[in-house]
Write an enzyme that holds these catalytic residues in place. Structure first.
Site, PDB file in Angstrom:
ATOM      1  CG  ASP A 114      60.974  42.847   9.868  1.00 23.92           C
ATOM      2  OD1 ASP A 114      59.977  42.791  10.625  1.00 23.92           O
ATOM      3  OD2 ASP A 114      60.885  42.890   8.636  1.00 23.92           O
ATOM      4  CD  GLU A 156      63.675  36.632   5.102  1.00 28.49           C
ATOM      5  OE1 GLU A 156      63.274  36.605   3.902  1.00 28.49           O
ATOM      6  OE2 GLU A 156      64.385  37.529   5.557  1.00 28.49           O
ATOM      7  CD  GLU A 162      67.013  39.872  -2.407  1.00 28.08           C
ATOM      8  OE1 GLU A 162      66.930  38.839  -1.706  1.00 28.08           O
ATOM      9  OE2 GLU A 162      67.469  40.942  -1.972  1.00 28.08           O
ATOM     10  CG  HIS A 165      63.233  43.700   6.069  1.00 22.84           C
ATOM     11  ND1 HIS A 165      62.631  42.587   6.624  1.00 22.84           N
ATOM     12  CD2 HIS A 165      63.946  43.236   4.998  1.00 22.84           C
ATOM     13  CE1 HIS A 165      62.979  41.509   5.948  1.00 22.84           C
ATOM     14  NE2 HIS A 165      63.764  41.869   4.950  1.00 22.84           N
TER      15      HIS A 165
END
Length: 527
Positions: A232, A325, A334, A475
């Site tokens: 990406d 990240e 998440e 992504h």
């Protein structure tokens, strides 16, 4: 520096977590005792209930002239044949003589339909036919067979053992929960003298036990996901450009990389001038990251630690920069930002910064009739069958996909801005009013969500990227919330609504998003 707290102070007692009641000793003793309660076993031919398998078979032999052992031996029934026979007898009103008189050939119970139990928890189905046939062939034994225990006793012991095992599992679960509570208390005592503050900074993600969080970290042990992220270019080159174009930010700094993966960000930081980089990851990928760091001769600058940032101790007291990240679908999926904030509050030095430091979440309206047809209206008629009931199951699932920018029918609107250096953990769950100005007269079929990322603080060369439909694909794609039915809109109209984003209590790494538009309200899950 925090004030010293005397661990023997009376108030310290209040910090000890409440543990489960210690009744386990009695339970362990109970596990050693046999369960002597009688069971009720129904006769195969009448309504009579008897207190054991053995007595039931004796009753069938005496009252109904039916010897189960003889039938098993005559037709050489295996376990499946035995089960079918029992269920056949219970489902029909035949007599024992009818079965006894059957000759060789197709058997009336030789159908898969008779594998389904007629009685729930039927003790006869829990009986091993080989054990039954361990007698002398003259019928079911009235007592123990010489050299072998009575089958009823064996079965009873097996059931008692199963009950003991279940109680042991329950006791073990309570013990693990108590251990986890004590672990959290100990962590607070070690990392911060003010234990109440330390525990208060732990969110639902940090409090997940290792076994509860295994699936999340295991998913990052697969190499494919790291290859996808590295490929990406929008993502990876933005981090690279931020560090390489702003070396003054990293010169002689100590950097913490939370969730380092393959260590690409750590290596960028090292090459940008960081004097020391500490890379932390719980997933198995960290072993490959160690080889990667050595292969690039950066082991003198990069230290790798396996573990959750909430569970480990760093080899330094403070760091100057935290890079990560951490972004997921719709930014917050998440809940990895929780871990970054934990590291910030514990390790970031005064004047330091988290990067990226600013994030926006935006919404826009979509008018994609074909996509709505494919996902929602599809269920109205499927190969000639009405499956419309599936809509209620399908609709609440948010869809992650690449959106055609030609389907946008409104201007975007920012619903939340997050400053990673200031935001509190509780602010990651929020509600917001929004207003989208329509650019087309059409039908709104969905709302799309995406996010923007900024590397801003102290940067002479600021870097920004977006995951929106009109920008280069990433992504992360976009997150689509389909409406149950299209909503007519007019160009120039301001479509007002509210959005509420919270963690799913059952799985704090997933999200529940509630959208209200006009008189409609729908909750979506992102998991």
């Amino acid at each position: 520096m925090a004030d010293h707290v005397d661990p023997h102070h009376d108030g310290a007692v209040d910090d000890v977590p409440e543990l489960s009641d210690s009744e386990d000793d009695e339970q362990w003793q109970c596990m050693e005792e046999e369960n002597s309660e009688d069971r009720h076993v129904a006769c195969l031919f009448c309504d009579r209930l008897l207190n054991s398998v053995s007595n039931t078979l004796q009753h069938c032999s005496a009252e109904h002239r039916f010897n189960l052992v003889d039938v098993i031996r005559k037709h050489n029934l295996d376990d499946y044949g035995y089960i079918k026979l029992i269920n056949f007898l219970r489902s029909t009103n035949g007599s024992g003589a009818d079965v006894i008189g059957l000759s060789e050939g197709p058997l009336p119970w030789d159908s898969e339909d008779f594998l389904k139990p007629i009685l729930q928890d039927d003790p006869l189905l829990q009986t091993d036919p080989e054990e039954l046939c361990g007698g002398d062939g003259e019928g079911p034994p009235a007592g123990p067979v010489s050299g072998a225990p009575d089958h009823d006793v064996v079965l009873q012991r097996a059931q008692s053992a199963e009950e003991r095992a279940q109680r042991a599992e329950e006791a073990l679960a309570r013990a693990m929960d108590d251990l986890h509570k004590l672990k959290m208390l100990a962590q607070g005592l070690v990392l911060n003298t003010d234990t109440s503050r330390a525990r208060g900074s732990l969110g639902p993600v940090a409090e997940l036990r290792d076994d509860e969080d295994d699936a999340y970290f295991s998913s990052y042990g697969h190499y494919g996901i790291h290859q996808e992220m590295l490929k990406d270019k929008v993502r990876t080159e933005s981090y690279r450009d931020f560090m390489y174009r702003n070396p003054e930010v990293f010169k002689d700094k100590v950097v913490l990389d939370v969730g380092c993966g393959t260590c690409i960000l750590s290596m960028f930081a090292a090459r940008a001038g960081a004097t020391k980089v500490i890379a932390v990851d719980q997933s198995e990928i960290i072993y490959q990251a160690m080889d990667i760091v050595r292969s690039n001769k950066l082991e003198d600058k990069i230290t790798l630690i396996k573990g959750r940032i909430e569970d480990i101790s760093l080899p330094v007291e403070k760091v100057d920069i935290i890079i990560s990240e951490w972004m997921g679908y719709f930014l917050l999926f998440e809940s990895m930002l929780d871990s970054v904030l934990y590291a910030r509050d514990l390790y970031l030095a005064d004047g330091g910064s988290v990067y990226p430091d600013l994030c926006n979440i935006s919404l826009a309206a979509l008018g994609d009739a074909q996509k709505h047809q494919d996902h929602i209206e599809f269920w109205d008629e499927v190969y000639g069958f009405n499956m419309a009931c599936m809509k209620k199951a399908v609709l609440p699932e948010a869809v992650v996909e690449v959106v055609d920018p030609a389907m946008l029918i409104s201007e975007p609107t920012v619903i939340q801005t997050i400053d990673c250096n200031r935001v509190c953990l509780s602010e990651l769950e929020f509600a917001s009013d929004f207003c989208m100005k329509m650019t087309h007269t059409t039908e709104c079929t969905a709302i799309v969500g995406y996010f923007d990322i900024f590397f801003d603080k102290g940067c002479g060369n600021k870097v920004f990227f977006s995951t929106g439909p009109q920008d280069t694909k990433t992504h992360w794609k976009q997150t689509v919330f389909l409406l149950e039915s299209p909503l007519p809109v007019q160009a120039g109209e301001e479509l007002q609504g509210t959005i509420r984003v919270i963690k799913n209590k059952k799985d704090p790494r997933s999200l529940l998003v509630t959208l209200s538009l006009r008189d409609r309200k729908q909750t979506y899950s992102l998991q």
